[in-house]
Write a protein that holds these residues in place. Sequence first.
Motif, mmCIF file in Angstrom:
data_model
loop_
_atom_site.group_PDB
_atom_site.id
_atom_site.type_symbol
_atom_site.label_atom_id
_atom_site.label_comp_id
_atom_site.label_asym_id
_atom_site.label_seq_id
_atom_site.Cartn_x
_atom_site.Cartn_y
_atom_site.Cartn_z
ATOM 1 N N ALA A 1 0.832 -1.208 0.000
ATOM 2 C CA ALA A 1 0.000 0.000 0.000
ATOM 3 C C ALA A 1 0.863 1.254 0.000
ATOM 4 N N LEU A 2 1.926 1.239 0.807
ATOM 5 C CA LEU A 2 2.840 2.384 0.833
ATOM 6 C C LEU A 2 3.537 2.558 -0.502
ATOM 7 N N ALA B 1 8.853 5.536 4.408
ATOM 8 C CA ALA B 1 8.174 4.836 5.502
ATOM 9 C C ALA B 1 9.059 3.724 6.069
ATOM 10 N N LEU B 2 9.707 2.954 5.190
ATOM 11 C CA LEU B 2 10.574 1.874 5.683
ATOM 12 C C LEU B 2 11.850 2.427 6.295
ATOM 13 N N GLU B 3 12.302 3.545 5.777
ATOM 14 C CA GLU B 3 13.473 4.182 6.390
ATOM 15 C C GLU B 3 13.141 4.652 7.804
ATOM 16 N N LEU B 4 11.934 5.178 7.969
ATOM 17 C CA LEU B 4 11.493 5.596 9.301
ATOM 18 C C LEU B 4 11.199 4.381 10.175
ATOM 19 N N ALA C 1 5.256 6.007 -1.072
ATOM 20 C CA ALA C 1 5.691 6.320 0.289
ATOM 21 C C ALA C 1 6.548 5.216 0.892
ATOM 22 N N ARG C 2 6.805 4.149 0.145
ATOM 23 C CA ARG C 2 7.491 2.990 0.725
ATOM 24 C C ARG C 2 8.890 3.338 1.214
#
Length: 624
Positions: A496-497, A506-509, A502-503
């Motif tokens: 979804a991200l 988002a995964l870095e965060l 946004a993947r």
Amino acid sequence: MTTTPLPVAPARDTRAYARRLALRHPRELTAVLGLYALAAGCGLAGPGLLGELVGDTHDGDGVIARTALLICVFVLAQALLTHAAAYATARLGEKVLAELRERFVGDVLALPLATVERAGAGDLVTRTTRDVEVLAGCVRRAVPTAVTALVAIAVTLGALVVVGPLLAFPCLIAVPVLWAAGRWFFGRSRAAFLDQSASYARITEGLTETVEGARTVEALRLAGRRAERTDQDIAGSYAAERRTIGLLTVFLPIIDTAYVLPVAATLVVGGLFALHGMVSLGAVTAATLYVQQLLGPVDALLYSLGDLQAGAASLARLRGVHRAPGRGGGTPCAPVAPSAPSAPPAASAASAPPAASAPFAASALTASSAPTAPSAPAASAPRHRGLVVRDVRYAYRDGRDVLRGIDLEIEPGERLAVVGPSGAGKSTLGRLLAGIDAPRTGSVTVGGVPLAGLSPERLRGQVALVTQETYVFSGMLRDNLLIVRPEAADAELERALDAVGAREWALELGLDARVGAGGAALAPDRVQQLSLARLVLADPHTLVLDEATSLLDPRAARRLERSLAALLEGRTVIAIAHRLHTAHDADRVAVMADGRISELGTHHELVARGGAYAALWESWHGRA
């Protein structure tokens, strides 16, 4: 839109609801009452033993020693039983309070969005904060105090009758005074405490509006008027507080006097009975001590009445949410993930929809949950996905329609742009197409099934409203996605991200990173991507987009357009177009004016027709 406060449950319904909550735990309730009765019984031993001591003329030293020892034993037993009863009461109270809170949250989540908006922020916020807090304090303090006092009064009066039935009659001297004072107080207190609670809602409403609109207040130099509004609200609250305190200051002194009278009457009447040999001196002594002992529980009961009335008023306001228009006692309209940090506001992306087409819907930012408007029986699932509007009329105020006879058919997969001047009714039509409001007359159906007849769960799977409003819940990033589909696996969240671009960030965060209040702050475009990821997970087939990229900087708007392109593929999209480049890319354009659809066709057809849309298009390009 006029403000319509949420209803308040009538007194009978409130009492019945409180009774049902308490009776859901019969064993715990019986144990609590039994422990308090035993504790009160132990407290009666002292006066009874002293009465016997007064009447006993033999073996004075032995009787005194034995009496003192027994009194100590009973005092210790009373202390232990009172402690056990208080503990049992606290456990029962917390159980009841937890159930009440859970039901209230369910009632709040089941409210249609239109009802929430009409109620105003202050009313609902005050119910979820102050009223819950007042009720919690009542359950934890006032209710145990009242129960303890009532049990003690009942047991003591029973002991008084056993000691000497004749000696119970002097207590009746207080009954007329108590009855008259109670009728006067309770006839006025409910309305007074409800008005007091409502005054806090008005203060909250005014302060919320001022804070949220601080820039507008400053720009238009409205600070003086807002301060005047706040002063008026505080003055109203002060007057409401004075009224409730005034009732108590009249009621409590009368009661204080009334329950002192039986002590004097028992001494006088009991003395006369003893002189005539009708009762013993020991019985008079015990009866007087029992009556004196009643003062403590009666005093505690009276001083808890204010808190009980305030708690009852708060419970009536909380219970009133269950009776809100359009709710119908249904199931919550937004599922709450078990790990979600907090319940979403009604207009958040909690039940997000997926979106529409790239340049076509350049501004869809957030999905608003779309609860049904007026309550209706659950309808069967739609057979297909076409939206049909038939002779729809709608009014925010009686007699003033803002939509007037709208007829429209939208095919599955079609992209329709709705354009027109401000106030033409575009956003209102969008709300009806999303099922947030129901038409005053006419119908809005999906696959032949009225939107108002769909359950909230089915409605969210059919149609979703996408607006500029975004929200990040305080908690983990994962929780902000699971709020839509609690059962989704991490792989689904990542897909979804990825779908909204946004993947990477988002995964870095990290999915376990805290965001929102007390966590990492997300930039506006990332908040919007997060909302769109919720749309991917929610996956409705029809989207109503209320354009909002005018609030974004150009680079963020372009990134959002790219994210939307993948989401809108294959979906039915109705875009409330505030900028005409959106209409240019649509399959058809509906032009609204004065609450009606004045033109309908493709962009090129309407431009060639030379009507209202052509004029708007020319004006948009600065050629008019």
